[in-house]
Design a protein around this motif. Structure first.
Motif, PDB file in Angstrom:
ATOM      1  N   ARG A   2      -6.124  49.687  32.352  1.00 21.64           N
ATOM      2  CA  ARG A   2      -4.913  50.416  32.761  1.00 21.64           C
ATOM      3  C   ARG A   2      -3.652  49.616  32.439  1.00 21.64           C
ATOM      4  O   ARG A   2      -2.626  50.184  32.060  1.00 21.64           O
ATOM      5  CB  ARG A   2      -4.977  50.750  34.238  1.00 21.64           C
ATOM      6  N   VAL A   3      -3.728  48.302  32.585  1.00 26.58           N
ATOM      7  CA  VAL A   3      -2.561  47.474  32.277  1.00 26.58           C
ATOM      8  C   VAL A   3      -2.223  47.588  30.797  1.00 26.58           C
ATOM      9  O   VAL A   3      -1.062  47.796  30.430  1.00 26.58           O
ATOM     10  CB  VAL A   3      -2.811  46.005  32.683  1.00 26.58           C
ATOM     11  N   TYR A   4      -3.230  47.481  29.945  1.00 29.12           N
ATOM     12  CA  TYR A   4      -2.979  47.625  28.506  1.00 29.12           C
ATOM     13  C   TYR A   4      -2.465  49.032  28.182  1.00 29.12           C
ATOM     14  O   TYR A   4      -1.591  49.196  27.329  1.00 29.12           O
ATOM     15  CB  TYR A   4      -4.232  47.332  27.688  1.00 29.12           C
ATOM     16  N   SER A   5      -2.993  50.025  28.863  1.00 26.13           N
ATOM     17  CA  SER A   5      -2.523  51.393  28.645  1.00 26.13           C
ATOM     18  C   SER A   5      -1.051  51.517  29.026  1.00 26.13           C
ATOM     19  O   SER A   5      -0.258  52.131  28.301  1.00 26.13           O
ATOM     20  CB  SER A   5      -3.375  52.381  29.441  1.00 26.13           C
ATOM     21  N   SER A   9       2.175  52.467  26.703  1.00 30.26           N
ATOM     22  CA  SER A   9       3.188  53.488  27.019  1.00 30.26           C
ATOM     23  C   SER A   9       4.598  52.908  26.920  1.00 30.26           C
ATOM     24  O   SER A   9       5.513  53.568  26.410  1.00 30.26           O
ATOM     25  CB  SER A   9       2.953  54.052  28.426  1.00 30.26           C
ATOM     26  N   ILE A  10       4.774  51.698  27.387  1.00 29.16           N
ATOM     27  CA  ILE A  10       6.085  51.044  27.315  1.00 29.16           C
ATOM     28  C   ILE A  10       6.481  50.826  25.853  1.00 29.16           C
ATOM     29  O   ILE A  10       7.623  51.091  25.463  1.00 29.16           O
ATOM     30  CB  ILE A  10       6.083  49.717  28.102  1.00 29.16           C
ATOM     31  N   CYS A  11       5.530  50.365  25.058  1.00 26.04           N
ATOM     32  CA  CYS A  11       5.814  50.160  23.626  1.00 26.04           C
ATOM     33  C   CYS A  11       6.157  51.482  22.949  1.00 26.04           C
ATOM     34  O   CYS A  11       7.048  51.540  22.100  1.00 26.04           O
ATOM     35  CB  CYS A  11       4.611  49.506  22.934  1.00 26.04           C
ATOM     36  N   HIS A  12       5.463  52.552  23.343  1.00 22.03           N
ATOM     37  CA  HIS A  12       5.760  53.870  22.773  1.00 22.03           C
ATOM     38  C   HIS A  12       7.200  54.270  23.097  1.00 22.03           C
ATOM     39  O   HIS A  12       7.934  54.728  22.224  1.00 22.03           O
ATOM     40  CB  HIS A  12       4.781  54.921  23.297  1.00 22.03           C
ATOM     41  N   LEU A  13       7.580  54.106  24.355  1.00 26.19           N
ATOM     42  CA  LEU A  13       8.940  54.464  24.760  1.00 26.19           C
ATOM     43  C   LEU A  13       9.981  53.641  24.009  1.00 26.19           C
ATOM     44  O   LEU A  13      11.090  54.120  23.749  1.00 26.19           O
ATOM     45  CB  LEU A  13       9.113  54.281  26.274  1.00 26.19           C
ATOM     46  N   ALA A  14       9.621  52.412  23.644  1.00 29.18           N
ATOM     47  CA  ALA A  14      10.531  51.557  22.880  1.00 29.18           C
ATOM     48  C   ALA A  14      10.511  51.890  21.395  1.00 29.18           C
ATOM     49  O   ALA A  14      11.274  51.322  20.625  1.00 29.18           O
ATOM     50  CB  ALA A  14      10.156  50.089  23.091  1.00 29.18           C
ATOM     51  N   ASP A  22      -1.850  49.117  19.196  1.00 31.89           N
ATOM     52  CA  ASP A  22      -2.640  47.915  19.487  1.00 31.89           C
ATOM     53  C   ASP A  22      -2.948  47.786  20.981  1.00 31.89           C
ATOM     54  O   ASP A  22      -4.065  47.422  21.367  1.00 31.89           O
ATOM     55  CB  ASP A  22      -1.918  46.664  19.002  1.00 31.89           C
ATOM     56  N   MET A  23      -1.960  48.082  21.815  1.00 30.33           N
ATOM     57  CA  MET A  23      -2.175  47.994  23.269  1.00 30.33           C
ATOM     58  C   MET A  23      -3.182  49.055  23.725  1.00 30.33           C
ATOM     59  O   MET A  23      -4.054  48.778  24.547  1.00 30.33           O
ATOM     60  CB  MET A  23      -0.853  48.161  24.028  1.00 30.33           C
ATOM     61  N   TYR A  24      -3.060  50.260  23.175  1.00 32.31           N
ATOM     62  CA  TYR A  24      -4.023  51.303  23.522  1.00 32.31           C
ATOM     63  C   TYR A  24      -5.430  50.934  23.046  1.00 32.31           C
ATOM     64  O   TYR A  24      -6.419  51.220  23.721  1.00 32.31           O
ATOM     65  CB  TYR A  24      -3.606  52.653  22.942  1.00 32.31           C
ATOM     66  N   GLU A  25      -5.511  50.279  21.902  1.00 35.65           N
ATOM     67  CA  GLU A  25      -6.817  49.867  21.400  1.00 35.65           C
ATOM     68  C   GLU A  25      -7.455  48.836  22.337  1.00 35.65           C
ATOM     69  O   GLU A  25      -8.657  48.904  22.635  1.00 35.65           O
ATOM     70  CB  GLU A  25      -6.673  49.294  19.993  1.00 35.65           C
ATOM     71  N   LYS A  26      -6.669  47.889  22.824  1.00 38.51           N
ATOM     72  CA  LYS A  26      -7.173  46.912  23.800  1.00 38.51           C
ATOM     73  C   LYS A  26      -7.613  47.627  25.076  1.00 38.51           C
ATOM     74  O   LYS A  26      -8.646  47.304  25.657  1.00 38.51           O
ATOM     75  CB  LYS A  26      -6.108  45.861  24.113  1.00 38.51           C
ATOM     76  N   VAL A  43      -7.499  57.356  26.321  1.00 39.49           N
ATOM     77  CA  VAL A  43      -6.775  56.315  25.588  1.00 39.49           C
ATOM     78  C   VAL A  43      -7.020  56.449  24.088  1.00 39.49           C
ATOM     79  O   VAL A  43      -6.112  56.197  23.284  1.00 39.49           O
ATOM     80  CB  VAL A  43      -7.140  54.909  26.116  1.00 39.49           C
ATOM     81  N   LEU A  44      -8.195  56.871  23.693  1.00 39.31           N
ATOM     82  CA  LEU A  44      -8.450  57.122  22.277  1.00 39.31           C
ATOM     83  C   LEU A  44      -7.499  58.212  21.768  1.00 39.31           C
ATOM     84  O   LEU A  44      -6.980  58.131  20.652  1.00 39.31           O
ATOM     85  CB  LEU A  44      -9.907  57.519  22.057  1.00 39.31           C
ATOM     86  N   ASN A  45      -7.230  59.202  22.602  1.00 39.40           N
ATOM     87  CA  ASN A  45      -6.237  60.219  22.230  1.00 39.40           C
ATOM     88  C   ASN A  45      -4.845  59.598  22.121  1.00 39.40           C
ATOM     89  O   ASN A  45      -4.075  59.960  21.229  1.00 39.40           O
ATOM     90  CB  ASN A  45      -6.223  61.375  23.237  1.00 39.40           C
ATOM     91  N   ASP A  46      -4.527  58.674  23.024  1.00 44.69           N
ATOM     92  CA  ASP A  46      -3.238  57.979  22.914  1.00 44.69           C
ATOM     93  C   ASP A  46      -3.137  57.233  21.588  1.00 44.69           C
ATOM     94  O   ASP A  46      -2.077  57.215  20.952  1.00 44.69           O
ATOM     95  CB  ASP A  46      -3.046  56.995  24.075  1.00 44.69           C
ATOM     96  N   MET A  47      -4.236  56.629  21.166  1.00 43.07           N
ATOM     97  CA  MET A  47      -4.262  55.946  19.870  1.00 43.07           C
ATOM     98  C   MET A  47      -4.019  56.953  18.746  1.00 43.07           C
ATOM     99  O   MET A  47      -3.249  56.685  17.811  1.00 43.07           O
ATOM    100  CB  MET A  47      -5.602  55.233  19.678  1.00 43.07           C
ATOM    101  N   ALA A  48      -4.659  58.107  18.841  1.00 43.98           N
ATOM    102  CA  ALA A  48      -4.461  59.155  17.836  1.00 43.98           C
ATOM    103  C   ALA A  48      -3.005  59.594  17.813  1.00 43.98           C
ATOM    104  O   ALA A  48      -2.422  59.808  16.737  1.00 43.98           O
ATOM    105  CB  ALA A  48      -5.376  60.346  18.127  1.00 43.98           C
ATOM    106  N   PHE A  49      -2.404  59.721  18.986  1.00 44.84           N
ATOM    107  CA  PHE A  49      -1.001  60.136  19.069  1.00 44.84           C
ATOM    108  C   PHE A  49      -0.094  59.126  18.371  1.00 44.84           C
ATOM    109  O   PHE A  49       0.840  59.512  17.652  1.00 44.84           O
ATOM    110  CB  PHE A  49      -0.582  60.325  20.530  1.00 44.84           C
ATOM    111  N   GLU A  50      -0.361  57.847  18.572  1.00 41.30           N
ATOM    112  CA  GLU A  50       0.449  56.823  17.907  1.00 41.30           C
ATOM    113  C   GLU A  50       0.284  56.914  16.393  1.00 41.30           C
ATOM    114  O   GLU A  50       1.252  56.741  15.650  1.00 41.30           O
ATOM    115  CB  GLU A  50       0.087  55.426  18.408  1.00 41.30           C
TER     116      GLU A  50
END
Length: 172
Positions: A2-5, A9-14, A22-26, A43-50
């Motif tokens: 959850r911390v990496y997730s 999210s923070i990196c995405h917003l930035a 990379d954070m979602y992958e971790k 989270v795999l979907n979050d990776m796809a979104f990135e």
């Protein structure tokens, strides 16, 4: 995981989509190691979104394919459809973005980002009445991110010729 997730999210917003990926992958690796398959697929979907944000269609679709082959959770599947809609928007496949969005809305998954995708697609297709309809729907919602609100205001200002100076000031 959850911390990496959250870091993703923070990196995405930035706007740092590679670091977000990379954070979602971790995060995904942590969830996988803990046998938390539901969180892993989200989270795999979050990776796809990135990957969609990076216009890496093949990598995005590969992540989504893995989810579709291995996960039947309704909410995860809805998130993958939202990612597909965003990918379609990124690749200027506006009709497909609208179709994906319609599917989600009809299924009851009408979150703000899905409605914004429709508004943006209609705006680019030069269908101002539809673009305005969906942009105004976003403005009426209480749980809207500042970026989503900004995008909706842009569409409204771009398409509503009836706005006067006071209305424009109120929106901005």
């Amino acid at each position: 995981g959850r911390v990496y997730s959250n870091m993703g999210s923070i990196c995405h917003l930035a706007g740092d989509f590679p670091l977000s990926y990379d954070m979602y992958e971790k995060s995904a690796n942590c969830f996988l190691a803990d046998n938390d398959s539901l969180s892993y697929y989200f989270v795999l979907n979050d990776m796809a979104f990135e990957k969609a944000m990076l216009a890496d269609k093949e990598a995005c679709l590969a992540c989504l394919h893995t989810i579709e082959q291995n996960c039947s959770d309704r909410d995860v599947i809805f998130k993958t459809m939202e990612t597909k809609a965003e990918l379609c928007l990124k690749y200027k496949q506006y009709d497909s973005a609208i179709i994906c969005s319609n599917y989600l809305i009809e299924a009851g998954f009408d979150n703000t980002s899905v409605i914004l995708i429709k508004a943006q697609a209609y705006d680019v297709l030069s269908l101002p009445d539809s673009a305005l309809l969906y942009a105004k729907m976003i403005m009426e919602r209480s749980c809207v991110s500042p970026q989503e609100r900004f995008n909706a205001i842009f569409i409204i200002l771009h398409n509503d010729s009836t706005l006067d100076g006071d209305s424009i000031n109120a929106l901005s």
